[in-house]
Enzyme design. Sequence first.
Site, PDB file in Angstrom:
ATOM      1  N   HIS A 174       0.845  -1.204   0.000  1.00 46.82           N
ATOM      2  CA  HIS A 174       0.000   0.000   0.000  1.00 46.82           C
ATOM      3  C   HIS A 174       0.877   1.250   0.000  1.00 46.82           C
ATOM      4  O   HIS A 174       0.701   2.158  -0.834  1.00 46.82           O
ATOM      5  CB  HIS A 174      -0.912  -0.005   1.232  1.00 46.82           C
ATOM      6  CG  HIS A 174      -1.718   1.242   1.405  1.00 46.82           C
ATOM      7  ND1 HIS A 174      -3.072   1.304   1.147  1.00 46.82           N
ATOM      8  CD2 HIS A 174      -1.371   2.500   1.818  1.00 46.82           C
ATOM      9  CE1 HIS A 174      -3.514   2.534   1.389  1.00 46.82           C
ATOM     10  NE2 HIS A 174      -2.494   3.271   1.803  1.00 46.82           N
ATOM     11  N   GLU A 175       1.816   1.284   0.932  1.00 46.20           N
ATOM     12  CA  GLU A 175       2.690   2.453   1.028  1.00 46.20           C
ATOM     13  C   GLU A 175       3.610   2.567  -0.183  1.00 46.20           C
ATOM     14  O   GLU A 175       3.874   3.679  -0.672  1.00 46.20           O
ATOM     15  CB  GLU A 175       3.520   2.386   2.324  1.00 46.20           C
ATOM     16  CG  GLU A 175       2.697   2.378   3.604  1.00 46.20           C
ATOM     17  CD  GLU A 175       1.782   3.585   3.747  1.00 46.20           C
ATOM     18  OE1 GLU A 175       2.067   4.636   3.123  1.00 46.20           O
ATOM     19  OE2 GLU A 175       0.782   3.500   4.476  1.00 46.20           O
ATOM     20  N   HIS A 235       1.863   4.293  -3.058  1.00 45.31           N
ATOM     21  CA  HIS A 235       1.940   5.759  -2.976  1.00 45.31           C
ATOM     22  C   HIS A 235       3.317   6.250  -3.423  1.00 45.31           C
ATOM     23  O   HIS A 235       3.431   7.202  -4.196  1.00 45.31           O
ATOM     24  CB  HIS A 235       1.707   6.224  -1.540  1.00 45.31           C
ATOM     25  CG  HIS A 235       0.318   6.013  -1.036  1.00 45.31           C
ATOM     26  ND1 HIS A 235      -0.798   6.324  -1.778  1.00 45.31           N
ATOM     27  CD2 HIS A 235      -0.144   5.536   0.161  1.00 45.31           C
ATOM     28  CE1 HIS A 235      -1.891   6.043  -1.071  1.00 45.31           C
ATOM     29  NE2 HIS A 235      -1.512   5.565   0.101  1.00 45.31           N
TER      30      HIS A 235
END
Length: 213
Positions: free
Chosen positions: A53-54, A57
């Site tokens: 997820h990170e 980004h």
Amino acid sequence: MFKFTSSEVRDLIIAFVVISLCFAIVNAGRDISGILSTLPIVMVGVGAGFILHELGHKFVSMKYGYWAEFKLWPQGLIFALITSFFGFVFAAPGAVYTYANHMTDEINGKISIAGPIVNIILALVFLGIATMVYPSALYSEGTALIFIICAVGYSINSFLAVFNLLPIGNLDGSKVLTWNFGIWLVTIAIAAILTGLSMTIGVQNIVRLILGF
């Protein structure tokens, strides 16, 4: 090209361990032995879900030429740990900070939606694997463990997607909503359906429906 600072790697590891512990507490309650036995299983879903997820980004930020770095939010970790004892996890251990002098709502929205999309894809991948192994999981302990890991991975990633898409505070949903209401609505609807199915009928019954059992 992906670049990580030593402090960023440290923050990611700390956040990963604490968030994994939080989800283990939610699944096992306050039973220490249950938490310890659940933790390795949960770590697979959280590890894939949280880290990727990170990185989602970070990847999109760097694609647009910005420097991006994950930073820990200690207060968020403590709050997540506290909420886990009440049966849910407020998963806000930190965030990827994108450094830019100017950023349009569109770019900010695309960077923000990358994380939840990763979680949705991971949830579907875990569900697909769970579906494939389910028939043999009825007879094999090893395959049954794979099914359990995938079921937990599906549940955690679908939850992470819908949670991060909530249009509150500094969560991803606020930035996606500012950019494009239609995209936000479709994405959070998909995440909410996946999460709702997990919380109501359960992953095993979802798989059985897919297989026609």
